[in-house]
Motif scaffolding. Structure first.
Motif, PDB file in Angstrom:
ATOM      1  N   LYS A  54      43.973 -19.983   3.561  1.00 20.93           N
ATOM      2  CA  LYS A  54      45.336 -20.703   3.871  1.00 20.93           C
ATOM      3  C   LYS A  54      45.441 -21.761   3.136  1.00 20.93           C
ATOM      4  CE  LYS A  54      45.086 -19.506   9.027  1.00 20.93           C
ATOM      5  NZ  LYS A  54      44.863 -20.123  10.098  1.00 20.93           N
ATOM      6  N   ALA A  55      44.407 -22.559   2.539  1.00 22.97           N
ATOM      7  CA  ALA A  55      44.438 -23.504   1.781  1.00 22.97           C
ATOM      8  C   ALA A  55      44.904 -23.091   0.481  1.00 22.97           C
ATOM      9  CB  ALA A  55      43.177 -24.384   1.653  1.00 22.97           C
ATOM     10  N   ILE A  56      44.642 -22.161  -0.020  1.00 24.33           N
ATOM     11  CA  ILE A  56      44.981 -21.515  -1.509  1.00 24.33           C
ATOM     12  C   ILE A  56      46.357 -21.299  -1.241  1.00 24.33           C
ATOM     13  CG2 ILE A  56      44.585 -19.737  -2.984  1.00 24.33           C
ATOM     14  CD1 ILE A  56      41.718 -19.423  -2.083  1.00 24.33           C
ATOM     15  N   GLY A  57      46.833 -20.588  -0.234  1.00 25.98           N
ATOM     16  CA  GLY A  57      48.238 -20.172  -0.253  1.00 25.98           C
ATOM     17  C   GLY A  57      49.003 -21.593  -0.106  1.00 25.98           C
ATOM     18  N   ILE A  58      48.799 -22.682   0.762  1.00 22.98           N
ATOM     19  CA  ILE A  58      49.515 -23.952   0.688  1.00 22.98           C
ATOM     20  C   ILE A  58      49.488 -24.358  -0.628  1.00 22.98           C
ATOM     21  CG2 ILE A  58      49.509 -26.207   1.373  1.00 22.98           C
ATOM     22  CD1 ILE A  58      48.441 -24.927   4.311  1.00 22.98           C
ATOM     23  N   SER A  59      48.303 -24.387  -1.594  1.00 22.13           N
ATOM     24  CA  SER A  59      48.200 -25.337  -2.674  1.00 22.13           C
ATOM     25  C   SER A  59      49.353 -24.385  -3.799  1.00 22.13           C
ATOM     26  CB  SER A  59      46.697 -25.039  -3.287  1.00 22.13           C
ATOM     27  OG  SER A  59      46.131 -25.713  -2.422  1.00 22.13           O
ATOM     28  N   VAL A  60      49.177 -22.996  -3.759  1.00 25.46           N
ATOM     29  CA  VAL A  60      49.884 -22.444  -4.509  1.00 25.46           C
ATOM     30  C   VAL A  60      51.629 -22.585  -4.263  1.00 25.46           C
ATOM     31  CG1 VAL A  60      50.692 -19.995  -5.148  1.00 25.46           C
ATOM     32  CG2 VAL A  60      48.263 -20.365  -4.953  1.00 25.46           C
ATOM     33  N   GLU A  61      51.651 -22.535  -3.091  1.00 22.54           N
ATOM     34  CA  GLU A  61      53.306 -22.879  -2.768  1.00 22.54           C
ATOM     35  C   GLU A  61      53.744 -24.151  -3.074  1.00 22.54           C
ATOM     36  OE1 GLU A  61      56.973 -21.640  -1.503  1.00 22.54           O
ATOM     37  OE2 GLU A  61      55.148 -20.413  -1.825  1.00 22.54           O
ATOM     38  N   SER A  62      52.722 -25.403  -2.839  1.00 22.54           N
ATOM     39  CA  SER A  62      53.178 -26.548  -3.130  1.00 22.54           C
ATOM     40  C   SER A  62      53.301 -26.785  -4.538  1.00 22.54           C
ATOM     41  CB  SER A  62      51.969 -27.521  -2.622  1.00 22.54           C
ATOM     42  OG  SER A  62      51.936 -27.557  -1.337  1.00 22.54           O
ATOM     43  N   ARG A  63      52.557 -25.985  -5.464  1.00 24.02           N
ATOM     44  CA  ARG A  63      52.764 -26.210  -6.831  1.00 24.02           C
ATOM     45  C   ARG A  63      53.936 -25.589  -7.348  1.00 24.02           C
ATOM     46  NH1 ARG A  63      50.627 -23.903 -12.029  1.00 24.02           N
ATOM     47  NH2 ARG A  63      50.744 -25.797 -13.255  1.00 24.02           N
ATOM     48  N   LYS A  64      54.280 -24.647  -7.079  1.00 25.38           N
ATOM     49  CA  LYS A  64      55.678 -23.942  -7.142  1.00 25.38           C
ATOM     50  C   LYS A  64      56.659 -24.792  -6.584  1.00 25.38           C
ATOM     51  CE  LYS A  64      54.671 -19.015  -6.417  1.00 25.38           C
ATOM     52  NZ  LYS A  64      55.214 -17.974  -5.594  1.00 25.38           N
ATOM     53  N   MET A  65      56.789 -25.517  -5.672  1.00 26.76           N
ATOM     54  CA  MET A  65      57.941 -26.318  -5.349  1.00 26.76           C
ATOM     55  C   MET A  65      57.815 -27.568  -6.184  1.00 26.76           C
ATOM     56  SD  MET A  65      57.375 -25.831  -0.977  1.00 26.76           S
ATOM     57  CE  MET A  65      58.540 -27.012  -0.456  1.00 26.76           C
ATOM     58  N   ILE A  66      56.736 -28.263  -6.402  1.00 27.64           N
ATOM     59  CA  ILE A  66      56.652 -29.308  -7.562  1.00 27.64           C
ATOM     60  C   ILE A  66      57.323 -29.046  -8.568  1.00 27.64           C
ATOM     61  CG2 ILE A  66      55.080 -30.889  -8.682  1.00 27.64           C
ATOM     62  CD1 ILE A  66      53.299 -30.797  -6.115  1.00 27.64           C
ATOM     63  N   GLU A  67      57.142 -27.727  -9.209  1.00 28.27           N
ATOM     64  CA  GLU A  67      57.441 -27.479 -10.279  1.00 28.27           C
ATOM     65  C   GLU A  67      59.152 -27.179 -10.215  1.00 28.27           C
ATOM     66  OE1 GLU A  67      56.178 -27.210 -13.458  1.00 28.27           O
ATOM     67  OE2 GLU A  67      54.493 -28.063 -12.514  1.00 28.27           O
ATOM     68  N   GLU A  68      59.565 -26.762  -9.614  1.00 27.48           N
ATOM     69  CA  GLU A  68      60.887 -26.488  -9.045  1.00 27.48           C
ATOM     70  C   GLU A  68      61.555 -27.653  -8.931  1.00 27.48           C
ATOM     71  OE1 GLU A  68      62.747 -24.128  -5.883  1.00 27.48           O
ATOM     72  OE2 GLU A  68      61.038 -22.763  -6.279  1.00 27.48           O
ATOM     73  N   LEU A  69      61.212 -28.502  -8.345  1.00 28.27           N
ATOM     74  CA  LEU A  69      61.540 -29.864  -8.199  1.00 28.27           C
ATOM     75  C   LEU A  69      61.662 -30.644  -9.516  1.00 28.27           C
ATOM     76  CD1 LEU A  69      62.984 -32.311  -6.612  1.00 28.27           C
ATOM     77  CD2 LEU A  69      60.497 -32.997  -6.069  1.00 28.27           C
ATOM     78  N   ARG A  70      60.711 -30.492 -10.337  1.00 26.34           N
ATOM     79  CA  ARG A  70      60.481 -31.014 -11.570  1.00 26.34           C
ATOM     80  C   ARG A  70      61.529 -30.585 -12.578  1.00 26.34           C
ATOM     81  NH1 ARG A  70      54.685 -30.544 -13.290  1.00 26.34           N
ATOM     82  NH2 ARG A  70      54.689 -32.530 -12.111  1.00 26.34           N
ATOM     83  N   ARG A  71      61.802 -29.336 -12.648  1.00 24.88           N
ATOM     84  CA  ARG A  71      62.811 -28.601 -13.484  1.00 24.88           C
ATOM     85  C   ARG A  71      64.177 -28.966 -13.048  1.00 24.88           C
ATOM     86  NH1 ARG A  71      59.463 -23.928 -12.952  1.00 24.88           N
ATOM     87  NH2 ARG A  71      60.589 -23.288 -11.270  1.00 24.88           N
ATOM     88  N   LYS A  72      64.474 -29.147 -11.704  1.00 27.08           N
ATOM     89  CA  LYS A  72      65.660 -29.568 -11.317  1.00 27.08           C
ATOM     90  C   LYS A  72      65.967 -31.167 -11.777  1.00 27.08           C
ATOM     91  CE  LYS A  72      66.097 -26.693  -7.557  1.00 27.08           C
ATOM     92  NZ  LYS A  72      66.383 -26.505  -5.947  1.00 27.08           N
ATOM     93  N   LEU A  73      64.718 -31.990 -11.710  1.00 28.41           N
ATOM     94  CA  LEU A  73      64.906 -33.294 -12.238  1.00 28.41           C
ATOM     95  C   LEU A  73      65.267 -33.511 -13.589  1.00 28.41           C
ATOM     96  CD1 LEU A  73      62.480 -35.056  -9.882  1.00 28.41           C
ATOM     97  CD2 LEU A  73      64.785 -35.330  -9.868  1.00 28.41           C
ATOM     98  N   GLU A  74      64.791 -32.675 -14.338  1.00 26.45           N
ATOM     99  CA  GLU A  74      64.651 -32.606 -15.694  1.00 26.45           C
ATOM    100  C   GLU A  74      66.116 -32.244 -16.185  1.00 26.45           C
ATOM    101  OE1 GLU A  74      61.614 -30.302 -17.457  1.00 26.45           O
ATOM    102  OE2 GLU A  74      60.170 -31.696 -17.221  1.00 26.45           O
ATOM    103  N   LYS A  75      66.828 -31.459 -15.508  1.00 25.41           N
ATOM    104  CA  LYS A  75      68.252 -30.974 -15.738  1.00 25.41           C
ATOM    105  C   LYS A  75      69.311 -32.185 -15.545  1.00 25.41           C
ATOM    106  CE  LYS A  75      67.728 -26.269 -15.151  1.00 25.41           C
ATOM    107  NZ  LYS A  75      68.015 -25.274 -14.297  1.00 25.41           N
ATOM    108  N   GLU A  76      68.892 -33.077 -14.558  1.00 25.07           N
ATOM    109  CA  GLU A  76      69.858 -34.173 -14.203  1.00 25.07           C
ATOM    110  C   GLU A  76      69.990 -35.262 -15.357  1.00 25.07           C
ATOM    111  OE1 GLU A  76      68.791 -35.606 -10.277  1.00 25.07           O
ATOM    112  OE2 GLU A  76      69.315 -33.625  -9.587  1.00 25.07           O
TER     113      GLU A  76
END
Length: 76
Positions: A54-76
């Motif tokens: 479960k912790a691995i799943g949460i970590s993987v999903e959190s990393r995806k969300m952080i990367e997505e947010l980082r890409r969106k912020l870079e576009k702004e």
């Protein structure tokens, strides 16, 4: 029925536990644990391993969300 391959047996693997890694009811992978002992795991150990998956799943999903947010912020 023995489902271990000759290669796995040659490594001394005698027991394994495979668990799906799920996030939001979606399977994103599998976590496989091997043992060189034929004794089944105790329930408390299985619970511990489930929590690791479960912790691995949460970590993987959190990393995806952080990367997505980082890409969106870079576009702004």
């Amino acid at each position: 029925e023995n489902i271990l391959s000759k290669g796995e047996k040659s490594l001394g693997i005698k027991y394994f536990l495979g668990l799906p890694i799920t996030v939001f009811s979606r399977t994103i992978g599998y976590c496989i644990f091997f043992r060189n002992d034929t004794q089944p795991l105790k329930e408390e150990n299985k619970k511990f391993i489930r929590n690791i998956a479960k912790a691995i799943g949460i970590s993987v999903e959190s990393r995806k969300m952080i990367e997505e947010l980082r890409r969106k912020l870079e576009k702004e």
